[in-house]
Scaffold this motif. Structure first.
Motif, short mmCIF file in Angstrom:
data_model
loop_
_atom_site.label_atom_id
_atom_site.label_comp_id
_atom_site.label_asym_id
_atom_site.label_seq_id
_atom_site.Cartn_x
_atom_site.Cartn_y
_atom_site.Cartn_z
N GLY A 120 0.83 -1.21 0.00
CA GLY A 120 0.00 0.00 0.00
C GLY A 120 0.86 1.26 0.00
N LEU A 121 1.92 1.24 0.77
CA LEU A 121 2.80 2.40 0.82
C LEU A 121 3.53 2.58 -0.51
CD1 LEU A 121 4.23 2.09 4.42
CD2 LEU A 121 2.63 3.80 3.55
N THR A 123 2.47 1.69 -3.36
CA THR A 123 1.49 2.21 -4.31
C THR A 123 1.36 3.71 -4.18
OG1 THR A 123 0.24 0.15 -4.28
CG2 THR A 123 -0.94 2.13 -4.98
N TRP A 124 1.17 4.15 -2.95
CA TRP A 124 1.02 5.60 -2.76
C TRP A 124 2.28 6.32 -3.24
CZ3 TRP A 124 3.67 9.52 -0.53
CH2 TRP A 124 3.02 10.76 -0.51
#
Lengths: 157, 157
Positions: A120-121, A123-124
DNA sequence: CGGCTTCATATGTAATAACATATCAAACTC
DNA sequence: GAGTTTGATATGTTATTACATATGAAGCCG
């Protein structure tokens, strides 16, 4: 006498005397220790100045043998060396994101990795052009073994 | 005159004079400010002691108007108030996990939420019986606008 | 009602604790 | 003897404790 070639008890590369002392103190501790707490503990061993502690910690954290907890200004030994060899998350070769769950009741620290979090990180970061050099991820709360009430009061009157 | 009922410029609840001063300084700043940097800036306004700053910061962070960056020991104004109202991640009503991407070159801070990250942490926490009270999530690195070389040297002579 | 006490909150000031780094000199290794 | 590690003193930075004062709201009593 050579200051090297000791501390192989940890399977670690050659640590200097101070580094071995600091690592040993961290490994024996149940909870994170601040630099000055380490200094107090190691005065008996001849350590006297903050800088001796900080220098050792710098090396140990660079080697991945210890971690700094930013939200506590304190340090822990890496959980993936002593005690248990085969852990879920070696983080040795691969540079995985390390996360820490810190119990505010007993002071215990659990070290973990979660692929979903890391992903998730990532991706961001990619979608925003951010290139992380280091990630600080610390959960503060109550561990499984601690009851839910760090409150004061008579609790039942 | 009442110390209340001011600072409505921010749409904030009534802040006291000190709180409004500290928040104003944080909002004007391009980068996070330490408590002592705030103190220096606000000496002209009559603030003189660290505690005045820390008390204001405590209130502001409790209100969600400012955030503390643990890995920096510094503070920023919340990005979701001034400047733009409708942001991706209000974190007002719902108590979403706030993450920060801190540029080590320009000092800028981006505030964000990532559902996958939050979910991943939640998953780990439930399966390990950990009950988080607060989460610290800070990325240190380079933002999209900064080139890749925070190195020293003449950089081009 | 007007004055008083009480309470809560915000402030102000000083001192100190806790965390971290700078500088320089001595000692040890190669 | 150059380079590194170490040790010691001093200093810088961040955060808290302890104590005193101001201010305004709420209740009490003449």
């Amino acid at each position: 006498m050579a200051a090297h070639a000791r501390a192989h008890a940890h399977g670690a590369p050659d640590l200097t005397k101070n580094q071995a002392l600091v690592l040993g103190a961290l490994e024996k501790a149940e909870a994170p220790l601040s630099a000055y707490a380490l200094l107090d503990q190691l005065r008996a061993e001849g350590l006297r100045a903050p800088l001796q502690i900080y220098r050792a910690l710098e090396k140990l954290t660079a080697l991945g043998l210890a971690h700094r907890l930013e939200s506590l200004n304190a340090f822990v030994a890496c959980a993936h060396r002593g005690g248990h060899g085969g852990h879920a998350c070696p983080h040795d070769g691969a540079h995985r994101l390390m996360a820490f769950a810190i119990c505010e009741s007993c002071g215990g620290v659990e070290e973990f990795c979660e692929a979903a979090v890391e992903q998730g990180l990532k991706t961001w970061a990619s979608s925003h052009g951010f290139r992380p050099a280091k990630t600080v991820l610390e959960l503060r709360g109550l561990c499984a073994r601690c009851p839910a009430r760090p409150e004061a009061e008579t609790t039942g009157a």
